[in-house]
Write a protein that holds these residues in place. Structure first.
Motif, short mmCIF file in Angstrom:
data_model
loop_
_atom_site.label_atom_id
_atom_site.label_comp_id
_atom_site.label_asym_id
_atom_site.label_seq_id
_atom_site.Cartn_x
_atom_site.Cartn_y
_atom_site.Cartn_z
N GLY A 262 48.64 -45.25 8.59
CA GLY A 262 49.50 -44.18 9.10
C GLY A 262 48.79 -42.97 9.65
N ILE A 263 49.46 -41.82 9.54
CA ILE A 263 48.98 -40.59 10.17
C ILE A 263 47.81 -39.96 9.42
CG2 ILE A 263 51.21 -40.07 11.22
CD1 ILE A 263 51.69 -38.08 8.90
N GLY A 264 47.59 -40.39 8.18
CA GLY A 264 46.47 -39.84 7.40
C GLY A 264 46.75 -38.42 6.92
N ILE A 265 45.83 -37.89 6.12
CA ILE A 265 46.00 -36.55 5.55
C ILE A 265 44.77 -35.71 5.91
CG2 ILE A 265 46.36 -35.24 3.40
CD1 ILE A 265 47.34 -38.06 2.26
N PRO A 266 44.97 -34.55 6.53
CA PRO A 266 43.81 -33.71 6.87
C PRO A 266 43.02 -33.33 5.61
CG PRO A 266 45.85 -32.86 7.85
CD PRO A 266 46.24 -33.97 6.95
N LYS A 267 41.69 -33.30 5.73
CA LYS A 267 40.79 -33.06 4.59
C LYS A 267 41.15 -31.83 3.77
CE LYS A 267 36.47 -35.32 4.49
NZ LYS A 267 37.02 -36.50 5.18
N ASP A 268 41.48 -30.72 4.45
CA ASP A 268 41.74 -29.49 3.71
C ASP A 268 43.04 -29.53 2.90
OD1 ASP A 268 42.75 -29.64 6.25
OD2 ASP A 268 42.95 -27.47 6.50
N HIS A 269 43.87 -30.54 3.14
CA HIS A 269 45.10 -30.66 2.34
C HIS A 269 44.91 -31.58 1.13
CE1 HIS A 269 48.00 -28.64 5.03
NE2 HIS A 269 47.16 -29.02 5.99
N LEU A 270 43.89 -32.44 1.22
CA LEU A 270 43.72 -33.47 0.18
C LEU A 270 43.71 -32.95 -1.25
CD1 LEU A 270 41.25 -36.12 1.65
CD2 LEU A 270 43.63 -36.44 0.98
N PRO A 271 43.03 -31.81 -1.55
CA PRO A 271 43.00 -31.38 -2.95
C PRO A 271 44.37 -30.98 -3.51
CG PRO A 271 41.37 -30.19 -1.64
CD PRO A 271 42.23 -30.93 -0.68
N PHE A 272 45.35 -30.77 -2.64
CA PHE A 272 46.62 -30.23 -3.12
C PHE A 272 47.78 -31.20 -3.17
CE2 PHE A 272 44.24 -27.01 -0.67
CZ PHE A 272 43.83 -26.24 -1.75
N ILE A 273 47.62 -32.38 -2.57
CA ILE A 273 48.80 -33.22 -2.37
C ILE A 273 49.45 -33.74 -3.66
CG2 ILE A 273 48.29 -33.94 0.01
CD1 ILE A 273 47.33 -36.59 -1.27
N PHE A 274 48.73 -33.66 -4.79
CA PHE A 274 49.35 -34.11 -6.05
C PHE A 274 50.09 -32.98 -6.76
CE2 PHE A 274 46.01 -37.23 -5.29
CZ PHE A 274 46.73 -38.41 -5.43
N GLU A 275 50.09 -31.80 -6.14
CA GLU A 275 50.79 -30.67 -6.75
C GLU A 275 52.29 -30.74 -6.44
OE1 GLU A 275 49.01 -27.01 -5.50
OE2 GLU A 275 47.10 -27.57 -6.39
N ARG A 276 53.07 -30.21 -7.37
CA ARG A 276 54.52 -30.19 -7.19
C ARG A 276 54.91 -29.47 -5.90
NH1 ARG A 276 55.43 -26.96 -11.59
NH2 ARG A 276 53.96 -27.92 -13.01
N PHE A 277 55.81 -30.04 -5.17
CA PHE A 277 56.41 -29.46 -3.94
C PHE A 277 55.42 -29.28 -2.79
CE2 PHE A 277 59.23 -27.81 -7.35
CZ PHE A 277 60.39 -28.45 -6.94
#
Ligand SMILES: Nc1ncnc2c1ncn2[C@@H]1O[C@H](COP(=O)(O)OP(=O)(O)OP(=O)(O)O)[C@@H](O)[C@H]1O
Ligand SMILES: [Mg+2]
Length: 328
Positions: A262-277
């Protein structure tokens, strides 16, 4: 020096210094006042003057492994968090009282759980009333309108359901079963749920889990975990893309991978994606009915099984979510 002594005797945290032979060189007043350390500690082995067994075993581990360690423990009706910084000559141990923090966390959790619980019934009633209206309506315009309203109500129902699941998981009160799980069967059942959605967006769902691959865990919880990962892998994919689930054994644990193109996830977002909301692109997610709770549910279910989850992703190419789970 006297300033430092004054500071250490007044500070609202505990400090303990241990030399490389395991003898206590220093302990501040906080530790003595809280009954964690005997008064005549100087030069004695830490296990003779620290008054708490959890602390002793935590320090024993840190010192023998020569690596920093974090432990939580209870003592005389207070909750503490301990951090041991292991150096080559000296180990510094910091004790913090986390009773109030825990109390605050607990009340936040209870508040969310109560609000969600109270919202559950009116939303269910609203949904069934709207469904009746929808069924009885034969004017196309109104039907289309009701369909939109129903979709919003369904989003609300999901949000409340996810919040309830998450607060239960976070509280650690949820019992996790340990059943033998046939992973291929579990993934097949999940793929069935998404069959029509995948067909619509021309996404190929591939279950590459070996026949007979078994893991130990709670079927319903793991169903929810992989449902969320597969849902994302389809939602954030491209037309004509692929979703593949694989499993293998590594260092005595099961590793289950959900891969997408798919579209993938930008590197700078990776550390946060498991956070609520947390959502990378809130407008895209909202359009798809997402609230950003899915991956925190995934993380908590993996943790509650004694496992963990990792992500690897390349923008524009796709993502791999790797879940580590017990085999036995
Ligand atoms: N496989 C994936 N590919 C690309 N981005 C992803 C993928 N999985 C998650 N994301 C990103 O991480 C964010 C968080 O995911 P999460 O599943 O927690 O929330 P959501 O899908 O937006 O909502 P929900 O799961 O609650 O319906 C998503 O909004 C999306 O931006
Ligand atoms: Mg999701």
């Amino acid at each position: 020096m006297s300033l430092l002594k004054e500071f250490l005797s007044q500070v609202g945290e505990g400090y303990l210094l241990i030399d490389k032979e395991g003898r206590v060189v220093f302990g501040n007043d906080f530790l003595i006042r809280r009954g964690l350390l005997k008064r005549d500690f100087e030069g004695k082995p830490y296990y003779e003057c620290v008054n708490n067994l959890t602390v002793v075993s935590c320090l024993a581990e840190a010192l023998s492994e020569k690596s920093d360690k974090l432990c939580n423990f209870d003592h005389e009706e207070r909750e503490y968090s301990l951090y041991a910084f292991v150096g080559s000559d000296l180990t510094v141990v910091r004790f913090s009282d986390i009773t109030d923090l825990r109390r605050y966390e607990r009340s936040r959790r209870e508040f969310v759980a109560n609000v969600s619980h109270e919202l559950k019934t009116p939303i269910a009633v609203l949904k069934s009333l709207l469904e009746t209206l929808y069924e009885e309506e034969d004017r196309e315009e109104k039907k289309a309108f009701l369909e939109k309203v129903l979709k919003r109500v369904e989003d609300m129902r999901r949000l409340v359901e996810d919040l309830l699941i998450l607060t239960k998981l976070e509280s650690g009160e949820e019992r996790i079963k340990r059943e033998d799980i046939n992973l291929k069967m579990l993934i097949d059942e999940i793929f069935e749920l998404f069959e029509s959605q995948a067909l619509e967006t021309k996404i190929d769902l591939k279950n590459s889990v070996e026949e007979g691959f078994k893991i130990k865990g709670d079927w319903d919880k793991l169903f929810l975990l992989f449902k969320n990962l597969v849902d994302n892998a389809i939602k954030y994919n491209k037309e004509g893309g692929k979703v593949e689930v694989k499993a293998y054994k590594k260092d005595g644990v099961a590793v289950v991978e959900v891969n997408d193109t798919g579209i993938g996830i930008p590197k700078d977002h990776l550390p946060f994606i498991f956070e609520r909301f947390y959502r990378v692109d809130p407008s895209r997610s909202r359009e798809m009915g997402g609230t950003g709770l899915g991956l925190s549910i995934v993380k908590h279910i993996a943790l509650s099984h004694g496992g963990k989850v990792e992500v690897e992703s390349e923008e524009g190419k796709g993502s791999t979510f790797r879940v580590y789970l017990p085999l036995e």
